[in-house]
Design a protein around this motif. Sequence first.
Motif, PDB file in Angstrom:
ATOM      1  N   GLN A  44      15.616   5.795   4.447  1.00 37.85           N
ATOM      2  CA  GLN A  44      16.450   6.991   4.438  1.00 37.85           C
ATOM      3  C   GLN A  44      17.917   6.621   4.659  1.00 37.85           C
ATOM      4  OE1 GLN A  44      16.074  10.001   7.655  1.00 37.85           O
ATOM      5  NE2 GLN A  44      15.238  11.313   6.038  1.00 37.85           N
ATOM      6  N   ALA A  45      18.148   5.713   5.602  1.00 35.26           N
ATOM      7  CA  ALA A  45      19.519   5.273   5.888  1.00 35.26           C
ATOM      8  C   ALA A  45      20.112   4.549   4.689  1.00 35.26           C
ATOM      9  CB  ALA A  45      19.528   4.367   7.118  1.00 35.26           C
ATOM     10  N   ALA A  46      19.275   3.712   4.031  1.00 36.39           N
ATOM     11  CA  ALA A  46      19.752   2.978   2.856  1.00 36.39           C
ATOM     12  C   ALA A  46      20.085   3.931   1.723  1.00 36.39           C
ATOM     13  CB  ALA A  46      18.686   1.974   2.417  1.00 36.39           C
ATOM     14  N   ALA A  47      19.262   4.976   1.574  1.00 39.87           N
ATOM     15  CA  ALA A  47      19.498   5.958   0.517  1.00 39.87           C
ATOM     16  C   ALA A  47      20.782   6.737   0.773  1.00 39.87           C
ATOM     17  CB  ALA A  47      18.310   6.904   0.414  1.00 39.87           C
ATOM     18  N   LYS A  48      21.036   7.069   2.048  1.00 46.51           N
ATOM     19  CA  LYS A  48      22.263   7.802   2.389  1.00 46.51           C
ATOM     20  C   LYS A  48      23.499   6.952   2.122  1.00 46.51           C
ATOM     21  CE  LYS A  48      20.327  10.892   5.908  1.00 46.51           C
ATOM     22  NZ  LYS A  48      20.337  11.244   7.341  1.00 46.51           N
ATOM     23  N   LYS A  49      23.372   5.694   2.421  1.00 43.61           N
ATOM     24  CA  LYS A  49      24.505   4.801   2.209  1.00 43.61           C
ATOM     25  C   LYS A  49      24.803   4.649   0.727  1.00 43.61           C
ATOM     26  CE  LYS A  49      26.123   0.167   3.449  1.00 43.61           C
ATOM     27  NZ  LYS A  49      25.772  -1.113   4.127  1.00 43.61           N
ATOM     28  N   LYS A  50      23.748   4.619  -0.082  1.00 42.54           N
ATOM     29  CA  LYS A  50      23.932   4.441  -1.524  1.00 42.54           C
ATOM     30  C   LYS A  50      24.358   5.740  -2.194  1.00 42.54           C
ATOM     31  CE  LYS A  50      21.505   2.680  -5.593  1.00 42.54           C
ATOM     32  NZ  LYS A  50      20.233   2.118  -6.095  1.00 42.54           N
ATOM     33  N   ALA A  51      23.891   6.858  -1.669  1.00 45.41           N
ATOM     34  CA  ALA A  51      24.218   8.155  -2.284  1.00 45.41           C
ATOM     35  C   ALA A  51      24.746   9.084  -1.199  1.00 45.41           C
ATOM     36  CB  ALA A  51      22.989   8.742  -2.965  1.00 45.41           C
ATOM     37  N   THR A  52      26.007   8.988  -0.891  1.00 45.12           N
ATOM     38  CA  THR A  52      26.612   9.758   0.200  1.00 45.12           C
ATOM     39  C   THR A  52      26.575  11.256  -0.077  1.00 45.12           C
ATOM     40  OG1 THR A  52      28.772   9.462  -0.853  1.00 45.12           O
ATOM     41  CG2 THR A  52      28.138   7.883   0.864  1.00 45.12           C
ATOM     42  N   GLU A  53      26.423  11.617  -1.330  1.00 45.85           N
ATOM     43  CA  GLU A  53      26.410  13.034  -1.644  1.00 45.85           C
ATOM     44  C   GLU A  53      25.146  13.720  -1.145  1.00 45.85           C
ATOM     45  OE1 GLU A  53      24.707  10.828  -5.164  1.00 45.85           O
ATOM     46  OE2 GLU A  53      26.383  10.615  -3.754  1.00 45.85           O
ATOM     47  N   GLU A  54      24.150  12.962  -0.770  1.00 43.38           N
ATOM     48  CA  GLU A  54      22.908  13.547  -0.282  1.00 43.38           C
ATOM     49  C   GLU A  54      22.784  13.450   1.229  1.00 43.38           C
ATOM     50  OE1 GLU A  54      19.545  11.973  -2.236  1.00 43.38           O
ATOM     51  OE2 GLU A  54      20.178  12.588  -4.233  1.00 43.38           O
ATOM     52  N   GLN A  55      23.889  13.135   1.910  1.00 41.71           N
ATOM     53  CA  GLN A  55      23.820  12.932   3.358  1.00 41.71           C
ATOM     54  C   GLN A  55      23.362  14.187   4.098  1.00 41.71           C
ATOM     55  OE1 GLN A  55      27.633  11.517   4.638  1.00 41.71           O
ATOM     56  NE2 GLN A  55      27.203   9.398   4.058  1.00 41.71           N
ATOM     57  N   ASP A  56      23.753  15.352   3.590  1.00 45.70           N
ATOM     58  CA  ASP A  56      23.427  16.589   4.301  1.00 45.70           C
ATOM     59  C   ASP A  56      22.062  17.161   3.905  1.00 45.70           C
ATOM     60  OD1 ASP A  56      26.865  17.571   4.022  1.00 45.70           O
ATOM     61  OD2 ASP A  56      25.838  16.466   5.633  1.00 45.70           O
ATOM     62  N   LYS A  57      21.411  16.521   2.934  1.00 45.88           N
ATOM     63  CA  LYS A  57      20.118  17.035   2.465  1.00 45.88           C
ATOM     64  C   LYS A  57      19.044  16.716   3.495  1.00 45.88           C
ATOM     65  CE  LYS A  57      16.936  16.844  -1.443  1.00 45.88           C
ATOM     66  NZ  LYS A  57      16.655  16.241  -2.745  1.00 45.88           N
ATOM     67  N   PRO A  58      18.334  17.737   4.026  1.00 47.49           N
ATOM     68  CA  PRO A  58      17.308  17.473   5.053  1.00 47.49           C
ATOM     69  C   PRO A  58      16.092  16.761   4.454  1.00 47.49           C
ATOM     70  CG  PRO A  58      17.214  19.771   4.395  1.00 47.49           C
ATOM     71  CD  PRO A  58      18.428  19.183   3.698  1.00 47.49           C
ATOM     72  N   VAL A  59      15.576  15.841   5.203  1.00 52.45           N
ATOM     73  CA  VAL A  59      14.361  15.141   4.810  1.00 52.45           C
ATOM     74  C   VAL A  59      13.300  15.412   5.864  1.00 52.45           C
ATOM     75  CG1 VAL A  59      13.319  12.914   4.287  1.00 52.45           C
ATOM     76  CG2 VAL A  59      15.722  13.326   3.701  1.00 52.45           C
ATOM     77  N   LYS A  60      12.291  16.181   5.500  1.00 60.31           N
ATOM     78  CA  LYS A  60      11.286  16.591   6.471  1.00 60.31           C
ATOM     79  C   LYS A  60      10.012  15.759   6.292  1.00 60.31           C
ATOM     80  CE  LYS A  60      12.939  21.355   6.794  1.00 60.31           C
ATOM     81  NZ  LYS A  60      12.575  22.765   6.658  1.00 60.31           N
ATOM     82  N   GLU A  61       9.499  15.297   7.407  1.00 64.74           N
ATOM     83  CA  GLU A  61       8.237  14.539   7.422  1.00 64.74           C
ATOM     84  C   GLU A  61       7.376  15.062   8.563  1.00 64.74           C
ATOM     85  OE1 GLU A  61       7.095  12.211   5.478  1.00 64.74           O
ATOM     86  OE2 GLU A  61       8.845  11.611   4.308  1.00 64.74           O
ATOM     87  N   GLN A  62       6.072  15.050   8.371  1.00 62.25           N
ATOM     88  CA  GLN A  62       5.162  15.401   9.450  1.00 62.25           C
ATOM     89  C   GLN A  62       4.997  14.176  10.339  1.00 62.25           C
ATOM     90  OE1 GLN A  62       1.793  16.826   7.070  1.00 62.25           O
ATOM     91  NE2 GLN A  62       1.968  18.737   8.195  1.00 62.25           N
ATOM     92  N   MET A  63       5.492  14.253  11.539  1.00 60.87           N
ATOM     93  CA  MET A  63       5.509  13.099  12.428  1.00 60.87           C
ATOM     94  C   MET A  63       4.141  12.798  13.012  1.00 60.87           C
ATOM     95  SD  MET A  63       8.585  12.207  12.134  1.00 60.87           S
ATOM     96  CE  MET A  63       8.699  11.003  13.447  1.00 60.87           C
ATOM     97  N   ASP A  64       3.228  13.753  12.968  1.00 64.04           N
ATOM     98  CA  ASP A  64       1.940  13.537  13.616  1.00 64.04           C
ATOM     99  C   ASP A  64       0.880  12.985  12.671  1.00 64.04           C
ATOM    100  OD1 ASP A  64       0.504  16.874  13.396  1.00 64.04           O
ATOM    101  OD2 ASP A  64       1.989  15.839  12.145  1.00 64.04           O
TER     102      ASP A  64
END
Length: 427
Positions: free
Chosen positions: A260-280
């Motif tokens: 996720q961090a690598a993707a944000k660094k490569k595509a800064t325009e998606e920094q504010d896009k929420p990424v939801k995962e089920q943690m359990d």
Amino acid sequence: MPHKFISFLISLLFALSFQTVFSQSTPKIRQLEKERNELHKRISESETLLKSTGKDVKSQLDNLSLITGQISERKKYLSSVQKDINSIQQEINRLESELKTLGAELKQKQARYEKSLKYLHRNSSIQEKLMFIFAADNLSQMYRRLRYVRQYADFQRLKGEEIKNKQAEITEKKKVTEETYNAKVELLRHQEAEKKKLEEQEAERKKILSSIQNKQIQIRKELEIQRKAANRLNSEIDRLIAIEVEAARKKAEEERRRRQAAAKKKATEEQDKPVKEQMDVYRVDESDSKLSGSFERNKGKLPVPVTGAYVIIGHYGQYQVEGLRNVRLDNKGIDIKTKQGAMARTIFDGEVTAVFQYNGLANVLVRHGSYISVYCNLESVIVKKGSQLKTRDVIGQINTDADGNTVLHFQLRKETAKLNPEQWIVR
């Protein structure tokens, strides 16, 4: 030359047809025999496993489990023998049908050939052939008639060869049919011998049951001891697997965050896009997923987790013990009896995630992606946590108890869900 070329093609097709038909029969019988021999060898080896000589209830229950497992294996083998007999009979029916067709074709060819020979005999003198040739209106027609006479002679010769080939094909087909029939007769004899052995084993089982029928109190006590021991072992296995699943979940979560961090660094325009995962939810990383996929594709083909002769004496799940009143077992895996000195081996590539002691014996967990195999009742182990294993790698030696029983308790899980190992290993 058209007639000569056509005759050549016909002969070639007959030869190829004969070769194909012959190759489809005998190898099929040989393949069935090879598979059957492998099954029979395994059953014969399992009969060398020693029975307990003790007279106590535990020893008798152990012997009951062994003989029941051997009976189950022999019944499966007899079922496979019957399938082979049916398959061979179908082969015999097919061969006889083809023989009938070939016979009809031969008669037809012989009748046509005989008719053409009679015609040739009536018009076969040198004078008649010369008259036919020299009666031509011109040289071109004379050449065509001369070529026709030659082609007709060649055509007759090829027709004779076709009949000869067809007769040879029928002879070989009869030979294959006879071989196939003999294979069936031999297999029927073998089936009768195996049925007698099965009857002997079932008589032995009845004898054991008769000796313990009136020992219900002792049986319940012994089974209760075994049940408590199994529950404590399963609790420890559950605890370790839960730890392993949680560790894998955290690893997967860390990997997700890294990507996720690598993707944000490569595509800064998606920094504010929420990424939801089920943690359990338990997730494996990419390499684990590939391994799990391979594991799943090998369902029913995985090797038995022991070396040498063996028989399954305890099955997965809850089931009633045949012949004993109110005796119900609940197994989280399977129990495999083998010979003293036998080794436990891994069923697939994986990593050792735990080696723990219980009642003085070693137990090993091996992770294969989302799947975990469990090997219990080991006298000694040659692996440690973090060891990378390949399929059939030896894990350790199976313990032999005071009564001479060498039994591996084997479990299989997908994450925390329990699976029936018999559906996964080759049988």
